[in-house]
Design a protein around this motif. Structure first.
Motif, short mmCIF file in Angstrom:
data_model
loop_
_atom_site.label_atom_id
_atom_site.label_comp_id
_atom_site.label_asym_id
_atom_site.label_seq_id
_atom_site.Cartn_x
_atom_site.Cartn_y
_atom_site.Cartn_z
N THR A 54 -9.11 -17.30 37.21
CA THR A 54 -10.01 -17.40 37.94
C THR A 54 -10.92 -16.49 37.10
OG1 THR A 54 -9.93 -17.12 39.64
CG2 THR A 54 -12.36 -16.06 39.69
N LEU A 55 -10.34 -15.13 36.07
CA LEU A 55 -10.31 -14.58 35.05
C LEU A 55 -10.27 -14.99 34.04
CD1 LEU A 55 -8.52 -11.50 36.08
CD2 LEU A 55 -11.06 -11.55 36.29
N ILE A 56 -9.21 -16.19 33.64
CA ILE A 56 -9.42 -16.45 32.32
C ILE A 56 -10.97 -17.56 32.83
CG2 ILE A 56 -7.69 -18.24 31.06
CD1 ILE A 56 -5.11 -17.32 32.38
N TYR A 57 -10.98 -18.15 33.71
CA TYR A 57 -11.28 -19.47 33.80
C TYR A 57 -13.22 -18.89 33.22
CZ TYR A 57 -14.26 -23.79 34.82
OH TYR A 57 -15.23 -24.74 34.68
N TRP A 58 -13.25 -17.49 33.72
CA TRP A 58 -14.03 -16.75 33.39
C TRP A 58 -14.52 -16.13 32.28
CZ3 TRP A 58 -14.95 -10.69 33.53
CH2 TRP A 58 -16.04 -9.87 33.52
N ILE A 59 -14.05 -16.22 31.59
CA ILE A 59 -13.60 -15.72 30.07
C ILE A 59 -13.59 -17.29 29.00
CG2 ILE A 59 -12.49 -15.01 28.08
CD1 ILE A 59 -10.76 -12.71 30.33
N PRO B 63 -10.83 -21.27 21.97
CA PRO B 63 -10.44 -19.63 21.03
C PRO B 63 -10.14 -19.09 22.93
CG PRO B 63 -12.95 -20.11 21.17
CD PRO B 63 -12.46 -21.46 22.06
N THR B 64 -10.28 -19.43 24.14
CA THR B 64 -9.71 -18.82 24.93
C THR B 64 -8.09 -19.25 24.98
OG1 THR B 64 -11.44 -18.57 26.26
CG2 THR B 64 -9.44 -17.73 27.21
N SER B 65 -8.00 -20.56 25.07
CA SER B 65 -6.69 -21.12 24.37
C SER B 65 -5.86 -20.76 23.97
CB SER B 65 -7.03 -22.94 24.81
OG SER B 65 -7.08 -23.35 25.91
N ALA B 66 -5.63 -20.69 23.14
CA ALA B 66 -5.37 -19.62 21.96
C ALA B 66 -4.65 -18.29 21.97
CB ALA B 66 -6.14 -19.84 20.41
N VAL B 67 -5.84 -17.53 23.04
CA VAL B 67 -5.71 -16.50 23.06
C VAL B 67 -4.32 -16.38 24.24
CG1 VAL B 67 -6.35 -14.15 24.02
CG2 VAL B 67 -7.56 -15.30 21.75
N THR B 68 -4.58 -17.32 24.60
CA THR B 68 -3.56 -16.77 26.05
C THR B 68 -1.95 -18.05 25.55
OG1 THR B 68 -4.28 -19.62 27.17
CG2 THR B 68 -4.82 -17.15 27.97
N GLY B 69 -2.11 -18.56 24.36
CA GLY B 69 -1.53 -19.04 23.99
C GLY B 69 -0.27 -18.37 22.91
#
Length: 349
Positions: free
Chosen positions: A159-164, A11-17
């Motif tokens: 770090t913020l992306i990894y936290w999410i 999900p996070t990868s999709a959002v950053t995409g």
């Protein structure tokens, strides 16, 4: 700081995409205002140069290495919108051809390495050149500071992306401390490379440096006891300017080929900042095999060539060639679109 597959959840990868795709769309429109017949070829060369210098890992501390991210350099040389596109082209070539940076993590990498570094660096750069004395030295000094800050900013963004969306249960405070700490050191190397490159280009063709536009002071003459602006110098003849432009482009291309094809063999073999932190904190336990792991150029070597020096050098030369072609094609297409937008037909009313 190339994030592999498996570090960040789907999900996070999709959002950053989506974020990356939106930023690229905005950058394509913005780059029309930045690119012209002089700077479009330079933008393709900047992408190739960033690819080459990213192969040159330099040691920092405690068995860790770092390499150029390039966002600050690209933004200052060719503009922030074009800079985002330059680094994105590099990341795309690295992910597809060299299995460097996960394909499912491409959105993460573009967001972190292309968008964050470019936005942070250029914002700081513009702020500094407004308060510093006008001149080439100020541009170089502002380039150093902007590049220095952009690297730990990218580490904080990761770090913020990894936290999410991180896929391991790791104390985020420890990740932040380790990532920002090592990338402050890497940022010093980034700053030195950026300042030296910007300074070198300004020395020969200041008119091609986007960040230096409008910073040259007009010559003053004293007339009747008062200082007045001197008449503007006549523009250089077109043939001479064209020859100068071609000379700069060829010099940059040869430099990129030498760096990637020869100097890269002597780069540090230590893990880079993200790899070191991931290994120390257990983040790399969830890393997945790259989808392009069987690529003939995977890991920056040519398959079936046993000699490491020849294999790595040839891969670097191929990478520079592919990147300069792909980047130039993108930027020439953007420039042509700009030309179409301001054609006599569209402005006749």
């Amino acid at each position: 700081m190339h994030v592999p597959d498996g570090f960040i959840n789907a999900p996070t990868s999709a959002v950053t995409g989506v974020v990356a795709a939106g930023a690229i769309a905005v950058s394509l429109r913005g780059a029309r205002r930045e690119l012209d017949e002089r700077t479009a070829p330079l933008a393709g060369l900047v992408a190739a140069f960033i690819f080459a210098v990213q192969m040159l890992n330099f040691p920092v501390a405690a068995g860790t290495s770092g390499h150029l991210l390039g966002g600050a350099l690209a933004a200052i040389l060719v503009g922030p919108y074009t800079g985002v596109l330059c680094v994105s082209v590099v990341l795309l070539m690295q992910g597809i051809l060299f299995a460097d940076g996960g394909l499912t993590a491409l959105g993460v990498n573009i967001t972190d390495m292309a968008i964050v570094t470019t936005v942070v660096a250029y914002a700081l750069f513009r702020g500094l050149v407004k308060v510093l004395p006008r001149g080439r030295r100020s541009v170089t000094a502002a380039s150093f500071a902007a590049a220095l800050v952009s690297v730990p900013a990218a580490a904080l963004a990761f770090t913020l992306i990894y936290w999410i969306g991180g896929t391991t249960d790791v104390a985020i405070g420890k990740v932040a401390t380790a990532m920002i700490g090592v990338h402050v050191l890497i940022g010093i190397g980034e700053a030195a490379i950026t300042a030296l490159t910007v300074g070198a280009v300004i020395a020969v063709r200041p008119d091609l440096v986007y960040g230096a536009r409008g910073l040259t002071q007009r010559l003053k003459l004293r007339v009747g006891g008062e200082l007045v602006d001197a008449p503007a110098a006549e523009p250089a003849a077109a043939p001479a300017a064209a020859r100068s432009h071609r000379k700069l482009w060829l010099t940059g291309l040869v430099t990129s080929l030498v760096l990637a094809g020869f100097v890269s063999f002597y780069a540090s073999a230590n893990p880079d900042g993200l790899e070191k932190v991931a290994a120390d904190k257990g983040i790399d336990k969830t890393a997945e095999e790259h989808a392009a792991a069987d690529s003939p150029l995977a890991d920056y070597g040519v398959k079936d060539i046993a000699d490491a020096r020849l294999s790595g050098g040839l891969a670097g030369v191929i990478g520079v060639g592919v990147t300069v072609v792909a980047g130039s094609a993108v930027f020439w297409a953007v420039r042509r679109r700009r030309t179409d937008d301001v054609s006599p037909t569209s402005t006749s009313v």
